[in-house]
Design a protein around this motif. Sequence first.
Motif, short mmCIF file in Angstrom:
data_model
loop_
_atom_site.label_atom_id
_atom_site.label_comp_id
_atom_site.label_asym_id
_atom_site.label_seq_id
_atom_site.Cartn_x
_atom_site.Cartn_y
_atom_site.Cartn_z
N TYR A 91 -6.73 -2.29 -0.81
CA TYR A 91 -5.60 -1.56 -0.11
C TYR A 91 -4.67 -2.62 0.82
CZ TYR A 91 -8.52 2.03 -1.23
OH TYR A 91 -9.58 2.86 -2.20
N TYR A 92 -3.48 -2.28 0.18
CA TYR A 92 -2.36 -3.30 0.56
C TYR A 92 -1.39 -2.93 2.13
CZ TYR A 92 -3.87 -5.33 -3.99
OH TYR A 92 -4.34 -5.60 -4.64
N PRO A 93 -0.88 -3.57 2.70
CA PRO A 93 -0.04 -3.64 3.48
C PRO A 93 1.55 -3.25 2.88
CG PRO A 93 -0.86 -5.35 3.94
CD PRO A 93 -1.32 -5.10 2.39
N TYR A 121 3.33 -12.60 -1.12
CA TYR A 121 2.79 -11.73 0.17
C TYR A 121 1.31 -11.11 0.57
CZ TYR A 121 5.87 -14.92 2.03
OH TYR A 121 7.50 -15.46 2.38
N ASN A 122 1.79 -10.09 -0.89
CA ASN A 122 -0.18 -9.58 -1.32
C ASN A 122 0.28 -8.18 -0.31
OD1 ASN A 122 -2.25 -9.60 -2.85
ND2 ASN A 122 -3.70 -9.41 -1.31
N LEU A 123 1.92 -7.35 -0.92
CA LEU A 123 2.21 -6.07 0.24
C LEU A 123 2.52 -5.39 -1.52
CD1 LEU A 123 5.54 -6.79 0.25
CD2 LEU A 123 4.29 -8.01 2.75
N ARG A 172 2.52 -1.27 7.97
CA ARG A 172 3.83 -0.85 7.53
C ARG A 172 4.93 -1.52 8.28
NH1 ARG A 172 2.73 4.20 9.35
NH2 ARG A 172 1.36 4.56 7.74
N ALA A 173 5.86 -2.59 7.73
CA ALA A 173 7.28 -3.23 8.17
C ALA A 173 8.06 -2.86 7.10
CB ALA A 173 7.21 -4.23 7.71
#
Length: 300
Positions: A91-93, A121-123, A172-173
Motif C-alpha cells: 500500500y502506498y503514500p 519515491y514509491n508513492l 498524504r501530501a
Amino acid sequence: RVWSFYQSTNLIHHLSFNSANDDKTTTPPPCTNENVGVSSNNNNNNHPISKAQQLQTIYIPTNMKSEPIPATIALPSSYYESSNNNNNTNYYPTLYLLHGATDDHSTWSKHINLPSLATKYNLIIICPDGGKTSWYFDSPLDTTYQYETLVSQELVTHIDTTYRTLPQVSKRAIMGNSMGGHGAFFLALRHPSVFGTAVSISGGVDLRPFSTQWSISKRIGTIQQHPQRWEDLSVVTQVYNSPKIKNLHLAMDCGTNDFFIQVNRNLHDVLLEMKVPHDYTERMGGHGWDYWERVIYLNM
C-alpha cells in the motif's frame, strides 16, 4: 537562500514516518451523488492494468458537474509487482500534485516523468484537473467551480477506495506550482485531517495584490465589492484561522525573480511570527517551467 524553522525539507521523510497522533485513517466523507461518472479503474486490490498504463487518465465523480473531472495518475512500478503477488501486496503514500492557472491535469506529466518520480519515491502521484482558474476554493458565485470540495473530499475518497493507498493523514501530501501552490497550502490549512504535508512552489499565497488577474474576480467577485472574501481566501490570512497549523509539515519554495516572491516572503514572516514550523527556500529563478522542472526534485 534557505531558511528552515524546525523542519526537514524532505517531503518523503514526512510520508514515510508516522507520528503517534497521525496513525488513524482519515478518508473524507464519500460523495452523495451515486450517478456521476466513473473512473477507468474500480478494483481496490487487483487492478486489471498493464505496466504500459503506469501513467493514465482517470475520471473523478463529482457533484459540481454532470460529467466527471479528469485526473492524471502515476503509479510506481512496484504497484504491479505487488498486485501480482498475493503474498506481497503493498500500500502506498499519495502525493496530490496541483497545476497552475490556465493549465490542466496533464501539464505536470508533459514536463516531468511522473512514473519515474513515483517509482523512485514509491508513492502514487495524482494530478487533478483544477479548472483553468479555480484557485482550488469553492466559488461562492459558480456552482461548477467547487474545487475545494472536489480535491479535499471527492478526489481523495475516490483514490483511497480505488487504489491501494495508505489512507492516514501522515501518508498524504499535497504540492503545487503557482495557483497550485496556493491550492496546496489553502487545502492543507483548511483540511489538516486530510493532508499532513503541503509544499507550495512559486505559490500565489496572497490573492489581493493580483485582483485584476487570472479571473479570480469571476470566482469570488471584485475586491472592491467583496474585500472580506479576498482576505479570507488568501493563504497569508488563512493561516490565522487554522488551529491545527502546527501539526502540518509546510514547505515553501520561490524564485528570487518571481512576481510572487514578495507575497511568499510575507507569508514566511507571518509563519515566523506565529512560530509555526516550516521550511522556506529562495533560489535564483523566475516563474516558469525552467524553475519548476528543477525544484520539484529538490522538494521531494
